[in-house]
Scaffold this motif. Structure first.
Motif, PDB file in Angstrom:
ATOM      1  N   CYS A 131      42.184 -41.878  31.458  1.00  0.00           N
ATOM      2  CA  CYS A 131      41.197 -40.697  31.681  1.00  0.00           C
ATOM      3  C   CYS A 131      41.833 -39.481  31.313  1.00  0.00           C
ATOM      4  CB  CYS A 131      40.790 -40.661  33.314  1.00  0.00           C
ATOM      5  SG  CYS A 131      40.114 -42.287  33.939  1.00  0.00           S
ATOM      6  N   PRO A 132      40.964 -38.598  30.719  1.00  0.00           N
ATOM      7  CA  PRO A 132      41.460 -37.222  30.090  1.00  0.00           C
ATOM      8  C   PRO A 132      41.720 -36.004  31.173  1.00  0.00           C
ATOM      9  CG  PRO A 132      39.189 -37.535  29.666  1.00  0.00           C
ATOM     10  CD  PRO A 132      39.428 -38.855  30.371  1.00  0.00           C
ATOM     11  N   LYS A 133      42.881 -35.784  31.759  1.00  0.00           N
ATOM     12  CA  LYS A 133      43.159 -34.847  32.715  1.00  0.00           C
ATOM     13  C   LYS A 133      43.891 -33.553  31.915  1.00  0.00           C
ATOM     14  CE  LYS A 133      46.760 -33.727  33.239  1.00  0.00           C
ATOM     15  NZ  LYS A 133      48.114 -33.561  33.245  1.00  0.00           N
ATOM     16  N   THR A 134      43.474 -32.514  32.102  1.00  0.00           N
ATOM     17  CA  THR A 134      44.170 -31.304  31.796  1.00  0.00           C
ATOM     18  C   THR A 134      43.156 -30.015  32.227  1.00  0.00           C
ATOM     19  OG1 THR A 134      45.177 -29.952  30.240  1.00  0.00           O
ATOM     20  CG2 THR A 134      44.100 -31.456  29.077  1.00  0.00           C
ATOM     21  N   ILE A 135      43.886 -28.880  32.603  1.00  0.00           N
ATOM     22  CA  ILE A 135      43.005 -27.614  32.718  1.00  0.00           C
ATOM     23  C   ILE A 135      42.929 -27.130  31.330  1.00  0.00           C
ATOM     24  CG2 ILE A 135      43.915 -27.275  35.043  1.00  0.00           C
ATOM     25  CD1 ILE A 135      45.822 -25.096  33.669  1.00  0.00           C
ATOM     26  N   ASP A 136      43.841 -27.617  30.304  1.00  0.00           N
ATOM     27  CA  ASP A 136      43.853 -27.073  29.008  1.00  0.00           C
ATOM     28  C   ASP A 136      42.690 -27.469  28.201  1.00  0.00           C
ATOM     29  OD1 ASP A 136      46.142 -25.582  29.635  1.00  0.00           O
ATOM     30  OD2 ASP A 136      47.406 -27.122  28.815  1.00  0.00           O
ATOM     31  N   ASN A 137      42.063 -28.479  28.598  1.00  0.00           N
ATOM     32  CA  ASN A 137      40.805 -28.955  27.816  1.00  0.00           C
ATOM     33  C   ASN A 137      41.249 -29.252  26.248  1.00  0.00           C
ATOM     34  OD1 ASN A 137      38.256 -30.029  27.341  1.00  0.00           O
ATOM     35  ND2 ASN A 137      37.449 -27.985  26.656  1.00  0.00           N
ATOM     36  N   ASP A 138      42.386 -29.647  26.124  1.00  0.00           N
ATOM     37  CA  ASP A 138      43.129 -29.768  24.615  1.00  0.00           C
ATOM     38  C   ASP A 138      43.039 -31.388  24.158  1.00  0.00           C
ATOM     39  OD1 ASP A 138      45.164 -30.396  26.107  1.00  0.00           O
ATOM     40  OD2 ASP A 138      46.391 -29.072  25.246  1.00  0.00           O
ATOM     41  N   ILE A 139      42.474 -32.220  24.713  1.00  0.00           N
ATOM     42  CA  ILE A 139      42.827 -33.545  24.423  1.00  0.00           C
ATOM     43  C   ILE A 139      41.508 -33.930  23.406  1.00  0.00           C
ATOM     44  CG2 ILE A 139      42.587 -36.025  25.325  1.00  0.00           C
ATOM     45  CD1 ILE A 139      43.723 -35.099  27.898  1.00  0.00           C
ATOM     46  N   TRP A 140      42.300 -34.571  22.173  1.00  0.00           N
ATOM     47  CA  TRP A 140      41.230 -35.033  21.261  1.00  0.00           C
ATOM     48  C   TRP A 140      40.429 -36.066  21.617  1.00  0.00           C
ATOM     49  CZ3 TRP A 140      40.089 -39.110  18.331  1.00  0.00           C
ATOM     50  CH2 TRP A 140      39.370 -38.885  16.918  1.00  0.00           C
ATOM     51  N   GLY A 141      39.223 -36.380  21.313  1.00  0.00           N
ATOM     52  CA  GLY A 141      38.336 -37.496  21.709  1.00  0.00           C
ATOM     53  C   GLY A 141      37.474 -37.269  22.893  1.00  0.00           C
ATOM     54  N   PRO A 325      34.297 -45.016  25.020  1.00  0.00           N
ATOM     55  CA  PRO A 325      35.674 -45.541  24.908  1.00  0.00           C
ATOM     56  C   PRO A 325      36.249 -45.020  23.463  1.00  0.00           C
ATOM     57  CG  PRO A 325      34.325 -47.355  24.864  1.00  0.00           C
ATOM     58  CD  PRO A 325      33.280 -46.267  24.698  1.00  0.00           C
ATOM     59  N   VAL A 326      37.407 -44.409  23.553  1.00  0.00           N
ATOM     60  CA  VAL A 326      38.067 -44.045  22.574  1.00  0.00           C
ATOM     61  C   VAL A 326      39.409 -44.419  22.250  1.00  0.00           C
ATOM     62  CG1 VAL A 326      38.853 -41.832  21.235  1.00  0.00           C
ATOM     63  CG2 VAL A 326      37.209 -41.506  23.005  1.00  0.00           C
ATOM     64  N   PRO A 327      39.679 -45.239  21.264  1.00  0.00           N
ATOM     65  CA  PRO A 327      40.844 -45.946  21.214  1.00  0.00           C
ATOM     66  C   PRO A 327      42.128 -45.053  21.396  1.00  0.00           C
ATOM     67  CG  PRO A 327      39.539 -46.777  19.435  1.00  0.00           C
ATOM     68  CD  PRO A 327      38.861 -45.262  19.941  1.00  0.00           C
ATOM     69  N   LEU A 328      43.331 -45.546  22.185  1.00  0.00           N
ATOM     70  CA  LEU A 328      44.316 -44.595  22.587  1.00  0.00           C
ATOM     71  C   LEU A 328      45.160 -44.018  21.229  1.00  0.00           C
ATOM     72  CD1 LEU A 328      45.997 -46.447  25.539  1.00  0.00           C
ATOM     73  CD2 LEU A 328      44.715 -44.412  25.535  1.00  0.00           C
ATOM     74  N   GLU A 329      45.134 -45.056  19.975  1.00  0.00           N
ATOM     75  CA  GLU A 329      45.971 -44.759  19.037  1.00  0.00           C
ATOM     76  C   GLU A 329      45.307 -43.666  18.206  1.00  0.00           C
ATOM     77  OE1 GLU A 329      46.300 -48.314  17.146  1.00  0.00           O
ATOM     78  OE2 GLU A 329      44.134 -48.854  16.651  1.00  0.00           O
ATOM     79  N   GLU A 330      43.904 -43.320  18.507  1.00  0.00           N
ATOM     80  CA  GLU A 330      43.216 -42.011  17.797  1.00  0.00           C
ATOM     81  C   GLU A 330      43.552 -41.119  18.394  1.00  0.00           C
ATOM     82  OE1 GLU A 330      39.065 -42.741  17.224  1.00  0.00           O
ATOM     83  OE2 GLU A 330      39.273 -44.765  16.204  1.00  0.00           O
ATOM     84  N   VAL A 331      43.610 -40.946  19.953  1.00  0.00           N
ATOM     85  CA  VAL A 331      43.999 -40.025  21.019  1.00  0.00           C
ATOM     86  C   VAL A 331      45.321 -39.420  20.872  1.00  0.00           C
ATOM     87  CG1 VAL A 331      43.784 -39.176  23.093  1.00  0.00           C
ATOM     88  CG2 VAL A 331      41.930 -40.723  22.561  1.00  0.00           C
ATOM     89  N   ALA A 332      46.251 -40.478  20.683  1.00  0.00           N
ATOM     90  CA  ALA A 332      47.598 -40.159  20.765  1.00  0.00           C
ATOM     91  C   ALA A 332      48.154 -39.034  19.765  1.00  0.00           C
ATOM     92  CB  ALA A 332      48.676 -41.316  21.001  1.00  0.00           C
ATOM     93  N   GLY A 333      48.746 -38.074  20.078  1.00  0.00           N
ATOM     94  CA  GLY A 333      49.354 -37.062  18.919  1.00  0.00           C
ATOM     95  C   GLY A 333      48.459 -36.195  18.353  1.00  0.00           C
ATOM     96  N   LYS A 334      47.385 -36.052  18.900  1.00  0.00           N
ATOM     97  CA  LYS A 334      46.588 -35.126  18.365  1.00  0.00           C
ATOM     98  C   LYS A 334      46.064 -33.813  19.279  1.00  0.00           C
ATOM     99  CE  LYS A 334      43.681 -38.043  15.609  1.00  0.00           C
ATOM    100  NZ  LYS A 334      42.868 -39.113  15.466  1.00  0.00           N
ATOM    101  N   LEU A 335      45.799 -32.860  18.797  1.00  0.00           N
ATOM    102  CA  LEU A 335      45.522 -31.558  19.844  1.00  0.00           C
ATOM    103  C   LEU A 335      44.050 -31.158  19.357  1.00  0.00           C
ATOM    104  CD1 LEU A 335      47.240 -30.048  21.795  1.00  0.00           C
ATOM    105  CD2 LEU A 335      47.517 -28.457  20.066  1.00  0.00           C
ATOM    106  N   LYS A 336      43.534 -30.762  20.388  1.00  0.00           N
ATOM    107  CA  LYS A 336      41.978 -30.306  20.290  1.00  0.00           C
ATOM    108  C   LYS A 336      41.976 -28.723  20.719  1.00  0.00           C
ATOM    109  CE  LYS A 336      38.625 -30.487  23.494  1.00  0.00           C
ATOM    110  NZ  LYS A 336      37.884 -30.970  24.385  1.00  0.00           N
ATOM    111  N   GLY A 337      42.166 -27.961  19.635  1.00  0.00           N
ATOM    112  CA  GLY A 337      42.503 -26.460  19.518  1.00  0.00           C
ATOM    113  C   GLY A 337      40.985 -25.993  19.534  1.00  0.00           C
TER     114      GLY A 337
END
Ligand code: F6P
Length: 357
Positions: A131-141, A325-337
């Motif tokens: 589950c996408p957690k962060t106050i920064d709102n910077d998780i891709w996907g 659902p977003v595949p983990l391999e697509e999410v990992a290592g990317k930043l949503k700036g």
């Protein structure tokens, strides 16, 4: 019968408990026999086998409770493949704990670093849902992460409070808002809190532009100015430095945060009285707001749905109002700036807010 492990990892936020409650309630309600284990203090608990069996009553009364009932810690991804001080292989240790507990799935709540490790565990053959957690709102996907809105509310409240005192004293106030790599919080809170200048990591600023925006306000008879600056805001001059040059100019642990450096420059160049306010970790504290409780509960229920369908290796993310659902391999290592053509920035500029560019 299903056995599920919960992990909260990385910096905390207000609605981790609300999210776990959403997962737990959906699982208890749909599976006859389910055991949920809280893995304590993030990945550390998985590495060193620290966990506790949670009962349905543990998930009662926590919708509004900030922090996390199972603790968290930062375990940098780059150190996951480095043995600990006793030579322990962390990846193997995490797999051992998973096997020892006979888990069917790990539900991992975390941000960018957490997702890199979650993806690694998934590739190692563990069943993982995140589950996408962060106050920064910077998780891709995902369009939005839980924790973001509650933190924006606190940062906005800080700006509101500063507004009244700034107006009374006729001062320039710099308010530093969390976000090292991305400026979503500063952008949203800056607009909601009526900041005159907004400085973001994604838009390097020219000090001259910031100073002239403040001087212009003074000329127009405005007695005060509010600058909302992200932790990671950077001047054009510094953005042009190489990593090595930057580190030499601002040695870690020795240099002042950007808000104070900026404050000193603005005092020098405008002659105005300047004060700096840093709400800091208050932005991650307290209860989740209604919106975060709402999206956390939905994300939790969606994560549980994936477990019921035995669909593993995914993060649940928002695409508009829908959860996908977003595949983990697509999410990992990317930043949503903040993108270059961001509509929010364009609107703010059109009404005269200075971004220093
Ligand atoms: O990732 C969330 C965040 O609050 C950032 O906005 C901030 O830069 C960082 O964590 C602070 O980290 P720590 O809690 O480790 O000081």
């Amino acid at each position: 019968m299903k056995r599920i492990g919960f992990i909260t990892s990385g910096g905390d936020c207000q609605s981790l408990n609300a999210t776990m409650r959403g997962v737990a309630k959906t699982l208890y309600n749909n599976i006859k026999d389910v055991e949920i284990y809280g893995i304590l203090e993030g990945y550390k608990g998985l590495i060193y086998g620290n966990y506790k069996l949670l009962k349905p009553k543990d998930f009662s009364g926590i919708l509004t409770l900030g922090g996390t009932i199972i603790g968290t810690s930062r375990q940098p991804f780059k150190l996951m493949t480095v043995p600990d001080e006793n030579g322990l292989d962390k990846i193997e240790a995490m797999k051992d704990t998973y096997k020892k507990l006979k888990l069917d799935c790990l539900v991992i709540l975390g941000g960018n670093g957490t997702h890199k490790t979650a993806n690694l565990l998934s590739k190692e053959g563990l069943n993982v849902v995140t589950c996408p957690k962060t106050i920064d709102n910077d998780i891709w996907g995902t369009d939005i992460t839980f924790g973001f809105q509650s933190a924006v509310d606190i940062a906005t409240n800080a700006l509101d409070c500063i507004h009244t005192t700034a107006a009374s004293h006729g001062r320039v106030f710099i308010v530093e808002i969390m976000g090292h790599k991305v400026g979503w919080m500063t952008l949203h809170a800056g607009i909601a809190g009526g900041a005159d200048v907004i400085l973001l990591p994604e838009i390097p600023y020219d000090l001259k532009k910031v100073v002239s925006a403040i001087k212009k306000r003074t000329k127009e008879g405005k007695r005060f100015s509010i600058v909302a600056v992200a932790e990671g805001a950077i001047s054009k001059e510094d953005a042009a430095l190489s990593k090595k040059e930057y580190k030499a100019k601002y040695p870690v642990g020795e240099s002042q945060p950007v808000a104070y450096r900026l404050g000193a420059e603005i005092t020098k160049k405008t002659g105005q009285e300047v004060r700096v306010t840093v709400p800091g970790h208050t932005q991650r504290g307290g209860s989740p707001d209604a919106y975060d409780r709402f999206i956390s509960t939905r994300l939790g229920a969606a994560a549980a749905r994936l477990i019921l369908e035995e669909k593993y290796g995914y993060m649940v993310g928002f695409s508009g109002n829908d959860i996908v659902p977003v595949p983990l391999e697509e999410v990992a290592g990317k930043l949503k700036g903040i993108p270059k053509d961001c509509q929010i920035v364009k609107e703010a500029k059109a009404m005269g807010i200075c971004f220093g560019d």
